[in-house]
Design an enzyme around this catalytic site. Structure first.
Site, short mmCIF file in Angstrom:
data_model
loop_
_atom_site.label_atom_id
_atom_site.label_comp_id
_atom_site.label_asym_id
_atom_site.label_seq_id
_atom_site.Cartn_x
_atom_site.Cartn_y
_atom_site.Cartn_z
N ASP A 89 31.70 -9.95 9.59
CA ASP A 89 32.63 -9.64 10.66
C ASP A 89 33.78 -10.67 10.74
O ASP A 89 33.56 -11.88 10.74
CB ASP A 89 31.87 -9.64 11.99
N SER A 145 37.37 -6.47 13.27
CA SER A 145 36.19 -5.80 13.79
C SER A 145 36.59 -4.44 14.40
O SER A 145 37.18 -3.61 13.72
CB SER A 145 35.48 -6.71 14.79
#
Length: 284
Positions: free
Chosen positions: A157, A41
């Site tokens: 993610d 991320s």
């Protein structure tokens, strides 16, 4: 003592992940080389940038400028519709001019970005191909960003599968893994109004709690865990860039002696004045 190869594992955490910039700055300024980087991320964004350019100051300036211009202010981030999606052009503005022609294989430092395969929830380690697309996949929070399709997989993610990829840094060949944990076990955004976009902070809150639980498992592969004091910052708190970066800088400073002692790097000589500044600003 033979110098150990250092791997940096950078976790997810939204705006808190800007602390990674401070961590890298402190290592660079003390002559400590980073041999491998694995990021999830925001950790993929910061780590990918440094792996490609070895210029952490340029990224710092981009975020500091975005703070001055309110580029990442919440009211500017969201579209005025009911799809609750970040404007992709904000990400592209930060990355595409620098990364559009860079493949991961060409990075100056070996790099891996972590995403999650929607089909089965497994982590997906991106080790080749477009650096820009790898970062976009790793930061792709569902509902918030548009879907990312890469290598015939739909990716979201990386925090959903491996929020702190210390194990990946180890697998890359690191002898000494430094993990930077900016996750939180607390929910960050209680709903205060009924506007449709308030669902997005709620999603971030749930992800924050999940990151904390998953990170406890993956961080076992680290030799040193840095935990910058960023829990007082929100996951979308991009208005406090300089404070968050400084938190990473300070946390690394506090752990420098251990890094020098365990990696074989010589501790640089410091003047009495520098020691005095350390005493003033870096005491726990």
């Amino acid at each position: 003592m033979i110098r150990k190869k250092i791997g940096l594992a950078l976790g997810g955490g939204g705006a808190r992940g800007l602390a990674h910039i401070g961590v890298i700055k402190m290592l660079v300024e003390n002559g400590i080389d980073i041999d491998f980087i694995a990021g999830t991320s925001m950790g993929a964004l910061v780590g990918g940038w440094y792996a490609a350019t070895k210029d952490i100051y340029a990224l710092e300036n981009i975020f500091l400028d975005s703070q001055k211009t309110n580029l990442l202010k919440i009211s500017k981030i969201f579209k005025k519709n009911h799809n609750a999606q970040f404007k992709d052009n904000l990400v592209n503005k930060l990355l595409s001019d620098n990364f559009k022609d860079i493949n991961i294989e060409k990075c100056q430092i070996p790099f891996r970005a972590i995403a999650t395969d929607v089909a089965n929830g497994d982590e997906y380690v991106i080790k080749e191909g477009s650096l820009l697309e790898a970062i976009r996949a790793s930061i792709n929070l569902p509902i918030v960003f548009n879907p990312v399709s890469l290598n015939k997989k739909l990716l979201i993610d990386g925090s959903f599968s491996n929020p702190l990829p210390a194990d990946i840094a180890r697998e890359m060949g690191a002898d000494f893994v430094i993990a930077v944990d900016v996750s939180s076990k607390w929910l960050d955004f209680p709903l205060k109004q009924t506007d449709w976009w308030q669902i997005v902070p709620l999603i971030f809150s749930a992800l924050s709690a999940a990151e904390y639980q998953l990170a406890k498992f993956h961080v076992k592969n680290a030799d040193l865990i840095l935990r910058p004091t960023v829990l007082n910052f929100g996951l979308l708190d991009f208005s406090r860039v300089s404070e968050i970066i400084r938190a990473g800088f300070k946390e690394t400073k506090l752990n420098l002696k251990e890094i020098f002692a365990k990696t074989g790097y010589p501790e640089p000589a410091r003047t009495p004045f520098e020691k005095f500044l350390d005493f003033l600003f870096y005491q726990e």
